[in-house]
Write a protein that holds these residues in place. Structure first.
Motif: not given
Length: 515
Positions: A4-5, A8, A33, A36-37, A39-42, A229, A257
């Motif tokens: 995912t990272l 992105r 961007e 966001i990448a 944070l989405e990856a924890d 996290q 992630r």
């Protein structure tokens, strides 16, 4: 883990390509961007803030504004910052001056400490050491038995005087193991300790007592890379309660992630030393921050790939195969050799994992993930169903032989035919490369196949286009030529319409030749 990272970040950098200069708005949009990448990856929020601040500061500096290619410079900055938060340089084990070196494993229950003890033992054994695994997890059911099984599979010794399952004193076992190791001449002791489902006082007290009893040279905190996290909170609790010298990431091949890997080293100040990335005992190696950052940015990990190849392939065998390919246009290279090479590659790991280490493979990630590893087994079955003469001389394989081979290997006749054809094509290509001809199909380029002589033979003197003697036909030809010129003038390069040409972009690998 980092799919995912990676996706992105790749999309973010793609938007920067083709820009000769980056404005303040471009830098802010890119930073947004990337934030966001992450944070989405924890990735932990404090780590994200520090990372983004550093990237923005450097992106606004002279190293980007004065760069010939600002987009590539931003990628370089992000890569260097990723290496930084992953710990910088590779951290090696510290060995005791007087053996045995004591390594204590700590962490929560379910993090994979027991399996990891076997992996670490096998890794140290491959480097010429004589490790001893010590069963100090006497709480979890069958933990002692599991460690004994893992040690047996790894081919290393185990010290397990107590049956476990709530019976025995783990501190005494740890203390006695040092004398046992000295008596049996083991130069490394790996202590597997008990864990809990969560942080509690009993867990910390027992871990601290074992630490004080054996005075370990290294305390490794084992953390499940899929914990997210909470990995940072757990790591901080262990750091404050027991203390540790390095981190080991387990289950790095999972579908989480990956934020734990990017957070722990930065928050705790302790580097990641090892990573476990599979179920097999061999799926374990030292953690290299620069290589992991390269993987995240889809730049590949060729160094690890080369190291795995060096472990699997012997130089003697490689030289033997090269000589076979170089002589007689590769006709000495048989299907037996092909099978041997294929089995050697298989020992390096799964095909999809090996391909994932090559640069740019993130763009065809779905195809790589859908590779059927059983195809290698089917190919081996086909070759093993042939007679020795057929493997040595595949040209004799006719229709009746193909039918017999297909029946013996349980495949369709077309599969046998395709394999033989692919073998001839592969042998021809490898033979050309082994003889120094370079890549076929690219004449005239130094080292890329075909020399200047061949190029001269292929280039013929171009003749001027003759005009028709018929006035009507000649007029039609002139009108068609005028129309073609007008279309080319309105369009762009390669006779594409102007709109398409505007979006045309050279592949990255060619940009370095364009200044």
């Amino acid at each position: 883990m980092f799919d995912t990272l990676s996706d992105r970040l790749s999309a973010t950098f793609k938007n920067l390509r083709g820009k000769g200069r980056l404005s303040e708005a471009d830098i802010d949009a890119t930073a947004r961007e990337i934030r966001i990448a992450l944070l989405e990856a924890d990735v932990a929020l404090p780590v994200v803030r520090a990372f983004i601040a550093s990237v923005k500061e450097r992106a606004r500096g002279s190293e980007v504004s004065q760069a010939l290619n600002p987009a590539q410079q931003v990628v370089k900055i992000v890569n260097e910052e990723l290496v930084g938060i992953l710990g910088g340089e590779t951290r090696r084990l510290r060995f005791a001056k007087n053996p045995p070196t004591v390594i204590m494993l700590a962490g929560l229950q379910g993090a994979g400490k027991t399996t990891l003890a076997g992996k670490l033992g096998l890794w140290l054994k491959s480097q010429g050491h004589s490790p001893l695994l010590v069963a100090c997890d006497l709480q979890r059911p069958n933990a002692v038995n599991q460690l004994s099984v893992v040690a047996d599979r790894a081919g290393v010794a185990v010290y397990a005087p107590e049956p476990g399952n709530g019976v025995g004193d783990p501190v005494k076992v740890a203390k006695d193991s040092i004398e046992f190791a000295k008596a049996k001449v083991h130069d490394i002791v790996i202590v597997d300790t008990a864990g809990r489902l969560g942080i509690d006082e009993e867990l910390m007290r027992q871990a601290a007592d074992i630490r004080d009893a054996v005075s370990p040279d290294e305390i490794l905190f084992v953390v499940d890379a899929m914990i997210g996290q909470d990995a940072v909170n757990t790591a901080e609790a262990f750091r404050d309660g027991v203390g540790f010298d390095g981190v080991v990431l387990s289950k790095l091949d999972g579908d989480a992630r990956g934020g734990a890997a990017l957070s722990i080293a930065h928050v705790t100040g302790k580097q990641i030393m090892f990573a476990s990335n599979g179920e097999k005992l061999e799926d374990f190696d030292a953690f290299h921050p620069d290589r992991m950052a390269s993987r995240i940015l889809d730049m590949g990990d060729l160094l690890t790939l080369i190291e795995q190849a060096e472990k699997t392939f012997s130089q003697e065998e490689a030289a033997k195969m090269a000589s076979k390919l170089a002589s007689s246009k590769g006709k000495d290279f048989t299907l037996d050799d092909f099978l041997a090479q294929m089995e050697q590659v298989r020992k390096m790991g799964s095909i999809s994992k090996l391909l994932g280490m090559l640069p740019g493979m993130g763009q065809i990630k779905d195809q790589i993930n859908n590779i059927d590893e059983r195809d290698v087994d089917r190919t081996a079955a086909i070759i093993k169903s042939m007679t020795p003469k057929e493997r040595a001389e595949p040209t004799i394989i006719n229709g009746s032989r193909r039918a017999r081979i297909a029946k013996g290997s349980g495949v369709e006749v077309s599969a046998v035919k395709n394999l033989v054809e692919r073998f001839f094509e592969a042998r021809k290509m490898m033979s050309k490369m082994a003889q120094g001809g370079g890549m076929p199909g690219m004449p005239g380029m130094p080292g890329m196949g075909g020399g200047p002589g061949r190029q001269k033979k292929q280039v013929k003197q171009a003749k001027g286009k003759r005009k028709s003697g018929n006035p009507m036909k000649r007029k039609a030809e002139e009108q068609a030529e005028a129309a073609r010129r007008e279309q080319a003038a309105q369009g762009g390069a390669f006779n594409l319409p102007a709109q398409e040409d505007k979006n045309f972009e050279l592949p990255d690998e060619f940009k370095k030749f364009m200044g």
